[in-house]
Design an enzyme around this catalytic site. Structure first.
Site, PDB file in Angstrom:
ATOM      1  N   LYS A 126       0.797  -1.230   0.040  1.00  0.00           N
ATOM      2  CA  LYS A 126       0.029  -0.059   0.030  1.00  0.00           C
ATOM      3  C   LYS A 126       0.979   1.422  -0.069  1.00  0.00           C
ATOM      4  CE  LYS A 126      -4.204  -1.669   0.858  1.00  0.00           C
ATOM      5  NZ  LYS A 126      -4.786  -1.871   2.298  1.00  0.00           N
ATOM      6  N   HIS A 129       2.191   7.111   2.286  1.00  0.00           N
ATOM      7  CA  HIS A 129       1.815   8.489   1.599  1.00  0.00           C
ATOM      8  C   HIS A 129       1.946   9.468   2.830  1.00  0.00           C
ATOM      9  CE1 HIS A 129      -1.717   8.064   4.469  1.00  0.00           C
ATOM     10  NE2 HIS A 129      -1.960   6.836   3.842  1.00  0.00           N
ATOM     11  N   HIS A 132       1.336   8.862   6.464  1.00  0.00           N
ATOM     12  CA  HIS A 132       2.303   8.131   7.229  1.00  0.00           C
ATOM     13  C   HIS A 132       3.510   9.106   7.820  1.00  0.00           C
ATOM     14  CE1 HIS A 132       0.672   4.574   5.397  1.00  0.00           C
ATOM     15  NE2 HIS A 132       0.586   4.147   6.580  1.00  0.00           N
TER      16      HIS A 132
HETATM   17  N1  ARG Z   1      -0.424  -0.276   9.739  1.00  0.00           N
HETATM   18  C1  ARG Z   1      -1.301   0.664  10.375  1.00  0.00           C
HETATM   19  C2  ARG Z   1      -1.983   1.723   9.559  1.00  0.00           C
HETATM   20  O1  ARG Z   1      -1.088   2.165   8.611  1.00  0.00           O
HETATM   21  C3  ARG Z   1      -0.956   1.319  11.574  1.00  0.00           C
HETATM   22  C4  ARG Z   1      -0.303   0.501  12.550  1.00  0.00           C
HETATM   23  C5  ARG Z   1      -0.200   1.045  13.813  1.00  0.00           C
HETATM   24  N2  ARG Z   1       0.303   0.217  14.897  1.00  0.00           N
HETATM   25  C6  ARG Z   1      -0.295  -0.634  15.796  1.00  0.00           C
HETATM   26  N3  ARG Z   1       0.417  -1.441  16.694  1.00  0.00           N
HETATM   27  N4  ARG Z   1      -1.688  -0.745  15.586  1.00  0.00           N
HETATM   28  O2  ARG Z   1      -2.982   2.140   9.578  1.00  0.00           O
END
Ligand code: ARG
Length: 568
Positions: A126, A129, A132
């Protein structure tokens, strides 16, 4: 360095027959410098002393004004305004800055305590962007601040590398994919397959079943599916790493969601043992209504686990592996409910360390043109933003005739520093609009402005020639006791406490603001005073202050994850 509040508290405590601790908590720093460096309000004392507060202020002033540390003590109405010795404070901070160098404003309050900072955590295949960017940059700064405070830190990138979408991705790749294309441009290509899958699945519902079966094979660890998944992950990570390299960001662990795939059964067992799990239409849920947190879905009706389950497994694993003192998650505020839910579940499971898990949320970024969202297909890739920042900075450097012997290097340091600085200068909770002219403005409260100030200080030290090597804290401080120099001294003196506060509140913007203040105070000093004067003693005192300010700016920028150029 001298802890002024405490030292003053002890003096007042003795004069007023109070506890130093209590006095200390009452001491204020007046916002107007004319009211002194520190002030002590006497209102609360009226009851005990059975006197009017102004009279109390008057009496304490008489008792303490002879103390060596004070320049003067003034009772003003109910307040006791105290001006400390400028020479003493200047000597104190300059000695510290010169002796500690790169460690100035650091501390060891965190010694022996382990802090996990989880940040960035993009989803593989993905786009990485601009949304992030916030997690990445804020998290990196929080890590650097904790590191400077002496904590033992662990940086974790909790990659989104697991879930049913990988069943879809594998099916799509097998049907329409091409290895060459993926290698050339991994994320955009994989994303296009994923999008195509959704279009096709509308017409052919069997595809969804195929994806579920494929994901089931992946979960079982079937070699072919596993290999494809691994490849998608590796290719994506390569692309993320390019961005991390540009930003100068590293991690100690990339244990993402997939890492916990075999650690989930234990969570389910514990939830069952504690009687927390309920069945609901074939799925398993934890009811959190009584805490106003809704219902958390733990497993789907087909038995597959979810994001939240993996977070619970990850937290238990982290406690057992690292025995953290704090476990920090830098994740967008859209996930507030998610974190509140699983923190509660961990607490209900009886883990007392649930209180040490901290969600550090932040608001949304949007670009001037409007919001960016994956769904609308108007994704702004972070790498493009960084490339653009460097390119635009290069143009400004050429136009402004900036002093540099390496345009590429300076453009990278300033362009990327500008983007990072912008991210960290607003309170993190606020949503904000990303505007190029604000980010790259050399005169505003921006990264380039602070970096430029640093380069200016470095240039003064270069111009000092041989004198630069002779800079020491052993100078005549009466030569730099003027208002302008003293404002700068006070800011430098406050910096170590500012770093501690920024760490405690997981709020780098507190530090960013302080660095801007230091830069502004330095520039005022630079404009108002001639530094390389003929009077030897005055020149050496001024150079000692310039060297201290330069060091403070460099260290502050480093804690934000930004480089401090020598020339600009
Ligand atoms: N991968 C997730 C996202 O892009 C964020 C992860 C955040 N960390 C966690 N431990 N849930 O939305």
């Amino acid at each position: 360095m001298i802890d002024y509040k405490m030292k003053i508290a002890e003096i007042i405590a003795k004069a007023a027959d109070m506890e130093a601790e209590e006095v200390c908590s009452m001491i204020e720093v007046p916002s107007d410098e004319k009211m002194g460096d520190f002030a002590f309000p006497c209102f609360k004392l009226a009851k005990v002393f059975r006197k009017a507060p102004p009279l109390i202020a008057q009496e304490i002033a008489e008792k303490i004004s002879a103390e060596e540390m004070f320049e003067k003590v003034e009772p003003v109405n109910a307040y006791l305004n105290m001006f400390v010795s400028r020479e003493e404070m200047t000597k104190d901070v300059v000695s510290e800055a010169l002796a500690k160098g790169e460690k100035f404003a650091h501390s060891d309050i965190g010694a022996g305590k382990k802090v996990i900072v989880e940040y960035s955590s993009p989803n593989i295949a993905k786009p990485f962007h601009i949304g992030h960017l916030r997690s990445t940059v804020i998290g990196n700064s929080i890590y650097k601040i904790y590191d400077a405070l002496g904590y033992d830190t662990v940086r974790i990138n909790h990659l989104g590398d697991y879930g049913t979408q990988f069943g879809k991705m594998i099916v799509a790749y097998r049907k329409w994919g091409n290895e060459e294309d993926v290698r050339r441009d991994p994320i955009k290509t994989l994303l296009s397959y994923y999008t195509k899958f959704h279009v096709e699945a509308e017409k052919d519902p069997d595809l969804d079943q195929e994806a579920r079966d494929t994901f089931a094979r992946l979960e079982k660890g079937e070699p072919e599916e596993k290999a494809l998944w691994q490849w998608f992950r590796d290719e994506s990570l390569k692309e993320f790493t390019e961005v991390y390299d540009m930003l100068g960001i590293e991690f100690d662990s990339y244990a993402g969601e997939s890492f916990y795939s075999d650690k989930m059964q234990r969570v389910l067992d514990e939830l069952n043992e504690k009687g927390l799990m309920k069945e609901s239409q074939g799925a398993n849920v934890v009811d959190l209504e009584e805490y106003d947190l809704g219902t958390a879905l733990i497993t789907k009706s087909d038995g597959s686990t979810l994001y939240i389950t993996r977070d619970i497994a990850a937290a238990i694993y982290r406690k057992e592996t690292y025995d953290f003192y704090r476990n920090i998650y830098v994740v967008a505020s859209q996930q507030n409910l998610h974190f509140a839910q699983w923190f509660k579940i961990v607490e209900l499971l009886g883990y007392e360390w649930a209180k040490d898990c901290i969600h550090v949320p932040f608001g949304l970024v949007s670009l001037e043109e409007g919001t960016m969202s994956t769904r609308e297909g108007r994704v702004v890739f972070l790498k493009d933003v960084l490339d653009q920042a460097v390119e635009k900075t290069r143009e400004i450097i050429i136009e402004k005739n900036v002093n540099t012997d390496n345009i590429d290097e300076t453009a990278a340091i300033v362009g990327i520093g500008a983007v990072i600085f912008q991210e960290l200068s607003n309170g993190r909770i606020k949503d904000y609009v990303f505007k190029w002219d604000r980010v790259l403005n050399f005169d505003g409260e921006t990264g380039p402005y602070v970096q430029y100030t640093h380069a200016r200080a470095a240039s003064v030290l270069r111009k000092a020639g041989e004198d630069a090597a002779k800079i020491s804290a052993d100078v005549d401080y009466t030569k730099i006791r003027g208002e302008v120099a003293y404002s700068l001294v006070k800011l430098l003196h406050a910096m170590p406490d500012v770093v501690i506060e920024a760490g405690e509140r997981c709020e780098p913007s507190i530090l960013t603001r302080h660095i801007i203040d230091i830069a502004q105070a330095f520039n005022k000093f630079y404009h108002d005073e001639q530094i390389l004067v003929d009077d030897e003693a005055e020149k050496m005192a001024k150079l000692a202050l310039v060297a201290s300010a330069r060091q403070a700016i460099e260290n502050g920028l480093a804690m934000l994850g930004i480089k401090a150029p020598e020339r600009m």
